[in-house]
Design a protein around this motif. Sequence first.
Motif, PDB file in Angstrom:
ATOM      1  N   GLU A   1       1.078  -1.172  -0.393  1.00 33.64           N
ATOM      2  CA  GLU A   1      -0.178  -0.069   0.178  1.00 33.64           C
ATOM      3  C   GLU A   1       0.936   1.655  -0.009  1.00 33.64           C
ATOM      4  N   LEU A   2       0.553   1.820  -0.764  1.00 35.29           N
ATOM      5  CA  LEU A   2       2.090   2.988  -1.126  1.00 35.29           C
ATOM      6  C   LEU A   2       0.896   3.926  -0.529  1.00 35.29           C
ATOM      7  N   HIS A   3       0.973   5.403   0.245  1.00 37.48           N
ATOM      8  CA  HIS A   3       1.077   6.340  -0.044  1.00 37.48           C
ATOM      9  C   HIS A   3       1.428   7.737  -0.830  1.00 37.48           C
ATOM     10  N   LEU A   4       0.936   8.298  -1.420  1.00 37.32           N
ATOM     11  CA  LEU A   4       1.503   9.327  -1.845  1.00 37.32           C
ATOM     12  C   LEU A   4       1.611  10.559  -1.660  1.00 37.32           C
ATOM     13  N   VAL A   5       2.163  11.650  -0.835  1.00 42.89           N
ATOM     14  CA  VAL A   5       2.425  12.338  -0.623  1.00 42.89           C
ATOM     15  C   VAL A   5       2.606  14.185  -0.418  1.00 42.89           C
ATOM     16  N   LEU A   6       2.767  14.736  -1.302  1.00 45.92           N
ATOM     17  CA  LEU A   6       2.886  16.365  -1.807  1.00 45.92           C
ATOM     18  C   LEU A   6       2.489  17.088  -0.769  1.00 45.92           C
ATOM     19  N   VAL A   7       3.514  17.578   0.403  1.00 46.85           N
ATOM     20  CA  VAL A   7       3.288  18.735   0.776  1.00 46.85           C
ATOM     21  C   VAL A   7       3.879  20.238  -0.098  1.00 46.85           C
ATOM     22  N   GLY A   8       2.552  20.879  -0.300  1.00 51.75           N
ATOM     23  CA  GLY A   8       2.229  21.909  -1.022  1.00 51.75           C
ATOM     24  C   GLY A   8       0.933  22.629  -1.216  1.00 51.75           C
ATOM     25  N   GLU A   9       0.683  23.517  -2.080  1.00 55.19           N
ATOM     26  CA  GLU A   9      -0.102  23.863  -2.557  1.00 55.19           C
ATOM     27  C   GLU A   9      -1.709  22.882  -3.466  1.00 55.19           C
ATOM     28  N   ASN A  10      -2.549  22.871  -3.213  1.00 51.08           N
ATOM     29  CA  ASN A  10      -3.782  21.769  -3.127  1.00 51.08           C
ATOM     30  C   ASN A  10      -4.344  22.684  -4.927  1.00 51.08           C
ATOM     31  N   ASN A  11      -3.542  22.394  -5.794  1.00 51.01           N
ATOM     32  CA  ASN A  11      -3.837  22.779  -7.088  1.00 51.01           C
ATOM     33  C   ASN A  11      -3.594  22.505  -7.960  1.00 51.01           C
TER      34      ASN A  11
ATOM     35  N   GLN B   1       0.133  16.169 -11.243  1.00 50.60           N
ATOM     36  CA  GLN B   1       1.655  15.105 -10.800  1.00 50.60           C
ATOM     37  C   GLN B   1       1.166  13.615 -10.180  1.00 50.60           C
ATOM     38  N   LEU B   2       0.117  14.509  -9.466  1.00 51.81           N
ATOM     39  CA  LEU B   2      -0.008  12.835  -8.610  1.00 51.81           C
ATOM     40  C   LEU B   2      -0.450  11.977  -9.770  1.00 51.81           C
ATOM     41  N   ASN B   3      -1.545  12.307 -10.458  1.00 50.74           N
ATOM     42  CA  ASN B   3      -2.389  12.109 -11.219  1.00 50.74           C
ATOM     43  C   ASN B   3      -1.572  11.150 -11.937  1.00 50.74           C
ATOM     44  N   TRP B   4      -0.563  11.089 -12.652  1.00 51.16           N
ATOM     45  CA  TRP B   4       0.821  11.305 -13.427  1.00 51.16           C
ATOM     46  C   TRP B   4       1.200   9.691 -12.652  1.00 51.16           C
ATOM     47  N   ALA B   5       2.015   9.575 -12.061  1.00 47.66           N
ATOM     48  CA  ALA B   5       2.574   9.084 -10.095  1.00 47.66           C
ATOM     49  C   ALA B   5       1.297   7.657 -10.287  1.00 47.66           C
ATOM     50  N   SER B   6       0.350   8.240  -9.606  1.00 45.32           N
ATOM     51  CA  SER B   6      -0.450   6.654  -9.539  1.00 45.32           C
ATOM     52  C   SER B   6      -0.849   5.781 -10.402  1.00 45.32           C
ATOM     53  N   THR B   7      -0.841   6.322 -11.421  1.00 46.48           N
ATOM     54  CA  THR B   7      -1.078   6.081 -12.302  1.00 46.48           C
ATOM     55  C   THR B   7       0.236   4.930 -12.915  1.00 46.48           C
ATOM     56  N   LEU B   8       1.181   5.471 -13.122  1.00 45.02           N
ATOM     57  CA  LEU B   8       1.886   4.808 -13.857  1.00 45.02           C
ATOM     58  C   LEU B   8       2.406   3.298 -12.615  1.00 45.02           C
ATOM     59  N   LEU B   9       2.301   4.244 -10.844  1.00 44.07           N
ATOM     60  CA  LEU B   9       2.480   2.704  -9.976  1.00 44.07           C
ATOM     61  C   LEU B   9       1.477   1.681 -10.352  1.00 44.07           C
ATOM     62  N   GLU B  10       0.459   2.268 -10.204  1.00 46.37           N
ATOM     63  CA  GLU B  10      -0.994   1.047  -9.939  1.00 46.37           C
ATOM     64  C   GLU B  10      -0.425   0.384 -11.487  1.00 46.37           C
ATOM     65  N   SER B  11       0.234   0.635 -13.007  1.00 48.23           N
ATOM     66  CA  SER B  11      -0.308   0.091 -13.747  1.00 48.23           C
ATOM     67  C   SER B  11       0.896  -1.233 -13.990  1.00 48.23           C
TER      68      SER B  11
END
Length: 283
Positions: free
Chosen positions: A193-203, A209-219
């Motif tokens: 179970e991998l938690h991608l955590v970005l500390v910064g502005e929610n924009n 960027q998180l969607n790109w990373a999540s999609t690649l890891l899920e694949s």
Amino acid sequence: MTINVMACIDGSRYASAVADAATWASLRLDAPLNLLHVPNKLAPPVTQDLSGSIGFGSQEQLLTHLSELDAKQNKLSAERGQQLLEAAQSRVLRNGVLATLLQRHGELIETLVEFEPSTRLLVLGRHGANSAIDAPHLGRHVEQVTRTLRCPMLLTKDYFKAPKKVLLAFDGSASTRHAVTVLANSRLLVGLELHLVLVGENNDAHREQLNWASTLLESADISTSSHILSGHVEQTLAHYQEQQQIDLMVMGAYGHSRIRQLILGSTTAAMIRNAKVPLLILR
């Protein structure tokens, strides 16, 4: 070239945890395991010029005695190193891994650099045998290793358990995107179970960027959840790790962003010192 998991074994309280972490990684990656011991380099004996106070023959006898003593110390150090390696080998063997034992004399950093081309993952403890048990600083050798080597490194505390939850500190930079790519091309975290955590502005940019990373890891069969948090980077990551009972933290390295600076300078030592779980550093 055979690519191995390399574990640094010494006489510190971290040795068992290093062996356990390396065993876990070896099995997950289906990679051979090498257990490496580099004896602490002994300080040369002080041989001040005594020719004025003792005879020349007496001085020769003294130097001969010191040389013999140095040889005996090196022999004892090598024997102790072999015992440490064999103890670690027995530990990993109980978990189904047959490790190769390596003992080298010289400087640890130079030895690791020599082996780096064939090292898929380097595993070592947060402190070495010469560090105080509760030293408030990062072990000297560990800090040198994190600054010098570019292979992936797994730094463990004095106890290791197979992780179920993993936190990847992500900021969308080239460094952390590379870390995502490395994980997606590795079997190390598959099924966890991998938690991608970005500390910064929610924009929009950060969400993309998180969607790109999540999609690649899920694949790559790595179950992923994404989170954008606000606050001080170190404190926010530490709080999230504790709140979510994260077993392993993953960091990228180098660059100018705040997260990448965590692996540089004094903040490197602070991050590793304060981390309550093992830390995987990817470059």
